[in-house]
Scaffold this active site. Sequence first.
Site, mmCIF file in Angstrom:
data_model
loop_
_atom_site.group_PDB
_atom_site.id
_atom_site.type_symbol
_atom_site.label_atom_id
_atom_site.label_comp_id
_atom_site.label_asym_id
_atom_site.label_seq_id
_atom_site.Cartn_x
_atom_site.Cartn_y
_atom_site.Cartn_z
ATOM 1 N N LYS A 36 22.944 -69.205 10.069
ATOM 2 C CA LYS A 36 24.389 -68.919 10.106
ATOM 3 C C LYS A 36 24.766 -68.352 11.475
ATOM 4 O O LYS A 36 23.895 -67.944 12.253
ATOM 5 C CB LYS A 36 24.730 -67.913 9.003
ATOM 6 C CG LYS A 36 24.032 -66.564 9.165
ATOM 7 C CD LYS A 36 24.172 -65.675 7.928
ATOM 8 C CE LYS A 36 23.427 -64.366 8.100
ATOM 9 N NZ LYS A 36 23.441 -63.553 6.868
ATOM 10 N N TYR A 270 35.067 -49.223 36.550
ATOM 11 C CA TYR A 270 36.264 -48.561 36.031
ATOM 12 C C TYR A 270 36.005 -47.110 35.630
ATOM 13 O O TYR A 270 34.972 -46.796 35.037
ATOM 14 C CB TYR A 270 36.772 -49.294 34.783
ATOM 15 C CG TYR A 270 37.308 -50.676 35.064
ATOM 16 C CD1 TYR A 270 38.264 -50.902 36.052
ATOM 17 C CD2 TYR A 270 36.871 -51.763 34.327
ATOM 18 C CE1 TYR A 270 38.759 -52.184 36.291
ATOM 19 C CE2 TYR A 270 37.357 -53.030 34.537
ATOM 20 C CZ TYR A 270 38.296 -53.242 35.533
ATOM 21 O OH TYR A 270 38.782 -54.510 35.762
HETATM 22 C C1 LIG Z 1 22.073 -63.226 6.669
HETATM 23 C C2 LIG Z 1 21.457 -63.346 5.350
HETATM 24 C C3 LIG Z 1 20.065 -63.499 5.212
HETATM 25 C C4 LIG Z 1 19.088 -63.354 6.355
HETATM 26 O O1 LIG Z 1 18.869 -61.986 6.606
HETATM 27 P P1 LIG Z 1 17.814 -61.475 7.696
HETATM 28 O O2 LIG Z 1 17.819 -60.002 7.554
HETATM 29 O O3 LIG Z 1 18.382 -61.902 9.027
HETATM 30 O O4 LIG Z 1 16.525 -62.121 7.416
HETATM 31 C C5 LIG Z 1 19.562 -63.763 3.953
HETATM 32 N N1 LIG Z 1 20.382 -63.842 2.884
HETATM 33 C C6 LIG Z 1 21.723 -63.674 2.972
HETATM 34 C C7 LIG Z 1 22.557 -63.763 1.750
HETATM 35 C C8 LIG Z 1 22.304 -63.405 4.200
HETATM 36 O O5 LIG Z 1 23.626 -63.214 4.271
#
Ligand SMILES: *Cc1c(COP(=O)(O)O)cnc(C)c1O
Length: 378
Positions: A36, A270
């Site tokens: 994702k 800045y």
């Molecule tokens: C993002 C996510 C994962 C992966 O989690 P990690 O800690 O990066 O391994 C697994 N399951 C769900 C539902 C997620 O949203």
Amino acid sequence: MSGGFREASIDLAAIRRNVQQLRRTIGTEHTMAVVKANGYGHGAVPSAQAALAGGADWLGVADVTEALELRAGGVDAPILAWLHEPDADFGEAVAAGIDIGVSSARQLRQAADAAERVRGAVVDRPPAFVHLKLETGLGRNGVSPEDWAAVCAEAAALERTGVVRVRGVFSHLSNASAEDDNRALDRFDAGLGVARAAGLAPELVHVAATAAALRLPRARYNTVRLGIGIYGLSPFDDADSASLGLTPAMTLGGRIAAVRRVEAGAGVSYDYTYRTSRETTLALVPLGYAEGIPRAASNGGAVWVNGRTYAVAGRVAMDQFVLDVGDAEVSVGDAAVLFGDPATGVPAVEEWARAAGTINYEIVTRIGPRVERRYVGR
Ligand SMILES: *Cc1c(COP(=O)(O)O)cnc(C)c1O
């Protein structure tokens, strides 16, 4: 790194090896690689392909749009998407063979409706493949325990008509503590019993993300969903990548864009939150918060240049920040590395996360669109 002006180099061989290593350690029948959010900033399609080459047999994404992008990129492995817009039309998902995470009776019906419509249109009539998600205490999505039996019964009825197939049952943990996660797993086991009693026979049962997959063997069932670990980063505060046998896949860097010699007492960037303490050389790094470099890491993050590491001097700006390199020889065009595999002598992404008061996940995922991704180790 030789490197471009602003460049994230992604080592696909590292992703492959990380998946192999995690699979050796965890040993579940199925491994879902989570890609994702543009593969946590690493690029969804190349990361997915590397993870599959390393032995993953499923891919996980948040929403259907991300799943369709993988399909458009030529990825034909099974994909699960689990976070949906309220009026989701799952027609495209069903037609593209994307499994749908179902967190409510409403979503179950939306999936069934989509399959009915696709059934009208094509000959071989695919069902909607769904994974029912039980809320076990994280407080996000998932069917609430009160509704679980009814949703399972409805899913079983839809299965009998051939419009839906319940391929999985799943949940997600808080990682708050072993006690909290064990309590969630007790709820999950009870829910799994209810699902089976309703006549469901899920092929995939999955709860653990990287953290629980590594440290809570009970949470493995027959499938784990691995995100951060496949990119070579640790989900733990008390264990680094190397101690888990993982190699960070992303190296973020750029080319020094300007160098100037200044007097003692010169204000830098800045608001002059940094002033030079002696005559020194300032080097300009062309990445800023538009690249996802946190402004909160002003005067904090570390950068490798020509074999040495320097702290950020003054504020991180939108496009750039400054290093105080003292009397070191640094020239325009020299490579600057913000983070990568610390085994090679460059800072770890965790140093930036600490400087910004956040976690490694956020640093890599926020790397912005002006940063060119370059893929090595194909
Ligand atoms: C993002 C996510 C994962 C992966 O989690 P990690 O800690 O990066 O391994 C697994 N399951 C769900 C539902 C997620 O949203």
